[in-house]
Design a protein around this motif. Structure first.
Motif, PDB file in Angstrom:
ATOM      1  N   PHE A   1     -11.229  22.067 -10.621  1.00 17.55           N
ATOM      2  CA  PHE A   1      -9.782  22.276 -10.563  1.00 17.55           C
ATOM      3  C   PHE A   1      -9.330  22.579  -9.139  1.00 17.55           C
ATOM      4  CE2 PHE A   1      -6.326  25.416 -10.497  1.00 17.55           C
ATOM      5  CZ  PHE A   1      -5.307  24.663 -11.069  1.00 17.55           C
ATOM      6  N   ILE A   2     -10.031  23.468  -8.452  1.00 21.03           N
ATOM      7  CA  ILE A   2      -9.636  23.845  -7.088  1.00 21.03           C
ATOM      8  C   ILE A   2      -9.712  22.648  -6.155  1.00 21.03           C
ATOM      9  CG2 ILE A   2     -10.318  25.239  -5.096  1.00 21.03           C
ATOM     10  CD1 ILE A   2     -11.206  27.402  -7.099  1.00 21.03           C
ATOM     11  N   LEU A   3     -10.787  21.866  -6.256  1.00 24.73           N
ATOM     12  CA  LEU A   3     -10.944  20.711  -5.376  1.00 24.73           C
ATOM     13  C   LEU A   3      -9.870  19.663  -5.654  1.00 24.73           C
ATOM     14  CD1 LEU A   3     -12.701  19.516  -3.132  1.00 24.73           C
ATOM     15  CD2 LEU A   3     -14.109  18.463  -4.902  1.00 24.73           C
ATOM     16  N   SER A   4      -9.600  19.374  -6.920  1.00 30.19           N
ATOM     17  CA  SER A   4      -8.591  18.377  -7.270  1.00 30.19           C
ATOM     18  C   SER A   4      -7.195  18.841  -6.870  1.00 30.19           C
ATOM     19  CB  SER A   4      -8.637  18.089  -8.775  1.00 30.19           C
ATOM     20  OG  SER A   4      -9.908  17.676  -9.173  1.00 30.19           O
ATOM     21  N   PHE A   5      -6.887  20.113  -7.133  1.00 31.21           N
ATOM     22  CA  PHE A   5      -5.573  20.651  -6.792  1.00 31.21           C
ATOM     23  C   PHE A   5      -5.367  20.664  -5.273  1.00 31.21           C
ATOM     24  CE2 PHE A   5      -2.645  24.201  -5.945  1.00 31.21           C
ATOM     25  CZ  PHE A   5      -1.582  23.831  -6.756  1.00 31.21           C
ATOM     26  N   THR A   6      -6.408  21.028  -4.518  1.00 31.91           N
ATOM     27  CA  THR A   6      -6.308  21.037  -3.054  1.00 31.91           C
ATOM     28  C   THR A   6      -6.073  19.634  -2.516  1.00 31.91           C
ATOM     29  OG1 THR A   6      -7.779  22.953  -2.953  1.00 31.91           O
ATOM     30  CG2 THR A   6      -7.485  21.688  -0.931  1.00 31.91           C
ATOM     31  N   PHE A   7      -6.806  18.663  -3.067  1.00 32.70           N
ATOM     32  CA  PHE A   7      -6.613  17.273  -2.632  1.00 32.70           C
ATOM     33  C   PHE A   7      -5.203  16.793  -2.955  1.00 32.70           C
ATOM     34  CE2 PHE A   7      -6.640  12.737  -3.653  1.00 32.70           C
ATOM     35  CZ  PHE A   7      -7.113  12.209  -2.459  1.00 32.70           C
ATOM     36  N   LEU A   8      -4.690  17.127  -4.141  1.00 33.11           N
ATOM     37  CA  LEU A   8      -3.346  16.706  -4.525  1.00 33.11           C
ATOM     38  C   LEU A   8      -2.301  17.316  -3.608  1.00 33.11           C
ATOM     39  CD1 LEU A   8      -1.530  15.211  -6.529  1.00 33.11           C
ATOM     40  CD2 LEU A   8      -1.576  17.240  -7.972  1.00 33.11           C
ATOM     41  N   LYS A   9      -2.410  18.620  -3.322  1.00 28.64           N
ATOM     42  CA  LYS A   9      -1.454  19.276  -2.438  1.00 28.64           C
ATOM     43  C   LYS A   9      -1.530  18.709  -1.020  1.00 28.64           C
ATOM     44  CE  LYS A   9       0.772  22.115  -5.030  1.00 28.64           C
ATOM     45  NZ  LYS A   9       2.247  21.952  -5.204  1.00 28.64           N
TER      46      LYS A   9
ATOM     47  N   ILE B   1     -12.946  14.256 -10.039  1.00 29.77           N
ATOM     48  CA  ILE B   1     -13.350  14.922 -11.284  1.00 29.77           C
ATOM     49  C   ILE B   1     -14.628  14.284 -11.833  1.00 29.77           C
ATOM     50  CG2 ILE B   1     -12.667  15.389 -13.661  1.00 29.77           C
ATOM     51  CD1 ILE B   1      -9.766  15.494 -12.667  1.00 29.77           C
ATOM     52  N   GLY B   2     -14.676  12.958 -11.825  1.00 29.89           N
ATOM     53  CA  GLY B   2     -15.863  12.265 -12.325  1.00 29.89           C
ATOM     54  C   GLY B   2     -17.102  12.533 -11.501  1.00 29.89           C
ATOM     55  N   THR B   3     -16.929  12.708 -10.188  1.00 31.67           N
ATOM     56  CA  THR B   3     -18.073  12.981  -9.321  1.00 31.67           C
ATOM     57  C   THR B   3     -18.716  14.308  -9.669  1.00 31.67           C
ATOM     58  OG1 THR B   3     -17.145  11.676  -7.498  1.00 31.67           O
ATOM     59  CG2 THR B   3     -18.778  13.354  -6.930  1.00 31.67           C
ATOM     60  N   LEU B   4     -17.907  15.347  -9.865  1.00 31.35           N
ATOM     61  CA  LEU B   4     -18.462  16.655 -10.201  1.00 31.35           C
ATOM     62  C   LEU B   4     -19.025  16.697 -11.617  1.00 31.35           C
ATOM     63  CD1 LEU B   4     -15.792  18.944  -8.507  1.00 31.35           C
ATOM     64  CD2 LEU B   4     -18.171  18.663  -7.834  1.00 31.35           C
ATOM     65  N   GLN B   5     -18.651  15.726 -12.452  1.00 35.44           N
ATOM     66  CA  GLN B   5     -19.164  15.671 -13.819  1.00 35.44           C
ATOM     67  C   GLN B   5     -20.312  14.672 -13.976  1.00 35.44           C
ATOM     68  OE1 GLN B   5     -15.732  14.795 -16.239  1.00 35.44           O
ATOM     69  NE2 GLN B   5     -15.001  16.907 -16.212  1.00 35.44           N
TER      70      GLN B   5
ATOM     71  N   ILE C   1       0.825  -1.220   0.000  1.00 32.63           N
ATOM     72  CA  ILE C   1       0.000   0.000   0.000  1.00 32.63           C
ATOM     73  C   ILE C   1       0.855   1.265   0.000  1.00 32.63           C
ATOM     74  CG2 ILE C   1      -1.692   1.315   1.325  1.00 32.63           C
ATOM     75  CD1 ILE C   1      -3.028  -1.288   2.075  1.00 32.63           C
ATOM     76  N   PRO C   2       1.927   1.374   0.830  1.00 34.00           N
ATOM     77  CA  PRO C   2       2.743   2.603   0.749  1.00 34.00           C
ATOM     78  C   PRO C   2       3.387   2.814  -0.626  1.00 34.00           C
ATOM     79  CG  PRO C   2       3.174   1.447   2.801  1.00 34.00           C
ATOM     80  CD  PRO C   2       2.340   0.525   1.966  1.00 34.00           C
ATOM     81  N   LEU C   3       3.782   1.723  -1.294  1.00 32.46           N
ATOM     82  CA  LEU C   3       4.461   1.863  -2.582  1.00 32.46           C
ATOM     83  C   LEU C   3       3.504   2.222  -3.714  1.00 32.46           C
ATOM     84  CD1 LEU C   3       7.052  -1.060  -2.415  1.00 32.46           C
ATOM     85  CD2 LEU C   3       7.492   1.390  -2.204  1.00 32.46           C
ATOM     86  N   ILE C   4       2.233   1.853  -3.579  1.00 31.61           N
ATOM     87  CA  ILE C   4       1.270   2.166  -4.647  1.00 31.61           C
ATOM     88  C   ILE C   4       0.419   3.386  -4.297  1.00 31.61           C
ATOM     89  CG2 ILE C   4       1.147  -0.233  -5.408  1.00 31.61           C
ATOM     90  CD1 ILE C   4      -1.555  -0.420  -3.960  1.00 31.61           C
ATOM     91  N   MET C   5       0.818   4.133  -3.269  1.00 33.56           N
ATOM     92  CA  MET C   5       0.041   5.307  -2.886  1.00 33.56           C
ATOM     93  C   MET C   5      -0.106   6.326  -4.018  1.00 33.56           C
ATOM     94  SD  MET C   5      -1.870   6.434  -0.571  1.00 33.56           S
ATOM     95  CE  MET C   5      -1.447   5.233   0.706  1.00 33.56           C
ATOM     96  N   PRO C   6       0.919   6.564  -4.855  1.00 35.41           N
ATOM     97  CA  PRO C   6       0.706   7.481  -5.997  1.00 35.41           C
ATOM     98  C   PRO C   6      -0.418   7.029  -6.922  1.00 35.41           C
ATOM     99  CG  PRO C   6       3.047   7.154  -5.633  1.00 35.41           C
ATOM    100  CD  PRO C   6       2.351   6.177  -4.743  1.00 35.41           C
ATOM    101  N   ALA C   7      -0.538   5.724  -7.154  1.00 35.99           N
ATOM    102  CA  ALA C   7      -1.632   5.221  -8.003  1.00 35.99           C
ATOM    103  C   ALA C   7      -2.982   5.422  -7.331  1.00 35.99           C
ATOM    104  CB  ALA C   7      -1.416   3.741  -8.321  1.00 35.99           C
ATOM    105  N   ILE C   8      -3.038   5.235  -6.021  1.00 38.43           N
ATOM    106  CA  ILE C   8      -4.292   5.447  -5.294  1.00 38.43           C
ATOM    107  C   ILE C   8      -4.690   6.919  -5.350  1.00 38.43           C
ATOM    108  CG2 ILE C   8      -5.389   5.298  -3.027  1.00 38.43           C
ATOM    109  CD1 ILE C   8      -3.588   2.912  -2.429  1.00 38.43           C
ATOM    110  N   ILE C   9      -3.716   7.804  -5.193  1.00 40.27           N
ATOM    111  CA  ILE C   9      -4.000   9.244  -5.272  1.00 40.27           C
ATOM    112  C   ILE C   9      -4.490   9.607  -6.675  1.00 40.27           C
ATOM    113  CG2 ILE C   9      -2.942  11.533  -5.194  1.00 40.27           C
ATOM    114  CD1 ILE C   9      -1.097  10.464  -2.996  1.00 40.27           C
TER     115      ILE C   9
END
Length: 312
Positions: free
Chosen positions: A296-304, A243-247, A227-235
């Motif tokens: 964009f704001i929601l996705s960028f905030t989650f990524l940061k 993005i899909g939820t808001l669309q 799980i720690p090694l695949i965290m980038p894929a989970i993110i």
């Protein structure tokens, strides 16, 4: 005896220090690079940048008429359409609705996708090819077809599970949002599972062998190594899901045929669609621009936020 000769070092102003730096290697094959980049750049501009620019342009226009039945003309209206957007209560209620939808549905969907991916990657599971195909097949079903199928299953008069649907009205105002969430989860679990499973396959097997030598079992390896090694894929799957939820559009649009609780402003994209059907393209464009910025704001905030947690 004479002292051994000491090699002379370059003085600060010597010629050795004044040697010109080697010139940077020139980029070769610029024509080939341009030939590979140009098709993508052209399509990206035509089908992404130009539509965004046109939507922004349309959102700045308003319709004016000369008299009651005069000819309609588009004139520059500044931020008039955006003022109407921020005054539109149903639109913001729809955004709140899909945010509640995503807060529940996305963790459940990604949790199931992670579980299925770990099961496929486990050496204890047999028939991996069958289960990999079985988990992914629902994604091959178009979202509209899946929504129609589940709509019939939810309908009290049409469902083969009438003993359940007559007692629990899945199409009521209280449950229809979560009935749609079940459809979206059923469709996209396999897609996200495939992304996570691909990340698991990229992990070197030496790490698993080292963990087993330290006495770790399969559960411990999954929790502390995989799980720690695949965290980038989970993110990555989480960002796609936000993005899909808001669309969200296809499933609520289909469920309008089964439930009166799904209105024309049930989700933000339904609001845009119904507004453009009036037709009021300028207001619909303003809705779209605001929705894109919110996504964009929601996705960028989650990524940061996730990057900051990983850095700690």
């Amino acid at each position: 005896m004479s002292a051994p000769a000491v090699p002379m070092t370059d003085a600060p102003g010597s010629a050795a220090r004044k040697r010109p730096r080697a010139a940077r290697p020139r980029v070769q094959h610029r024509g080939a690079i341009l030939a590979f980049v140009l098709p993508f750049g052209t399509l990206f501009a035509l089908f992404y940048l130009v539509p965004i620019g046109y939507a922004i342009y349309q959102s700045l226009l308003v319709i004016e008429r000369e008299g009651t039945f005069g000819q309609a003309t588009e004139v520059f209206g500044g931020l008039t359409q955006y003022i109407l957007v921020f005054q539109n209560g149903p639109f913001w209620q729809s955004i709140g609705r899909v945010l509640a939808f995503g807060a529940v549905q996305v963790p459940i969907m990604l949790g199931l996708a992670l579980l299925f991916a770990l099961l496929l990657d486990s050496p204890l599971v047999r028939g991996k090819k069958f289960f990999r195909l079985a988990f992914f097949v629902p994604y091959a079903v178009p979202g509209v077809i899946a929504a129609i199928m589940w709509g019939y299953l939810y309908s009290p008069n049409l469902s083969p599970f009438s003993a359940v649907t007559e007692n629990i009205n899945f199409l009521s105002a209280d449950l229809v949002l979560w009935a749609i969430a079940n459809v979206v989860t059923w469709v996209f679990v396999g897609y996200n599972m495939l992304i996570i499973y691909s990340a698991l396959l990229a992990i070197p097997t030496e790490l698993y062998e080292a963990a087993r030598l330290d006495g770790a079992g399969q559960l411990r390896i999954a929790w502390s190594v995989k799980i720690p090694l695949i965290m980038p894929a989970i993110i990555l799957t989480a960002i796609f899901s936000i993005i899909g939820t808001l669309q969200l559009l296809a499933e609520p649009q289909v469920f309008r045929s089964f439930s009166s609780a799904v209105t024309s402003t049930f989700t933000p994209n339904l609001t845009v669609y119904s507004t453009s059907s009036i037709p009021n393209f300028n207001l619909a464009a303003a809705f779209s621009v605001v929705l894109a910025l919110a996504t964009f704001i929601l996705s960028f905030t989650f990524l940061k936020f996730t990057q900051r947690k990983e850095a700690k």
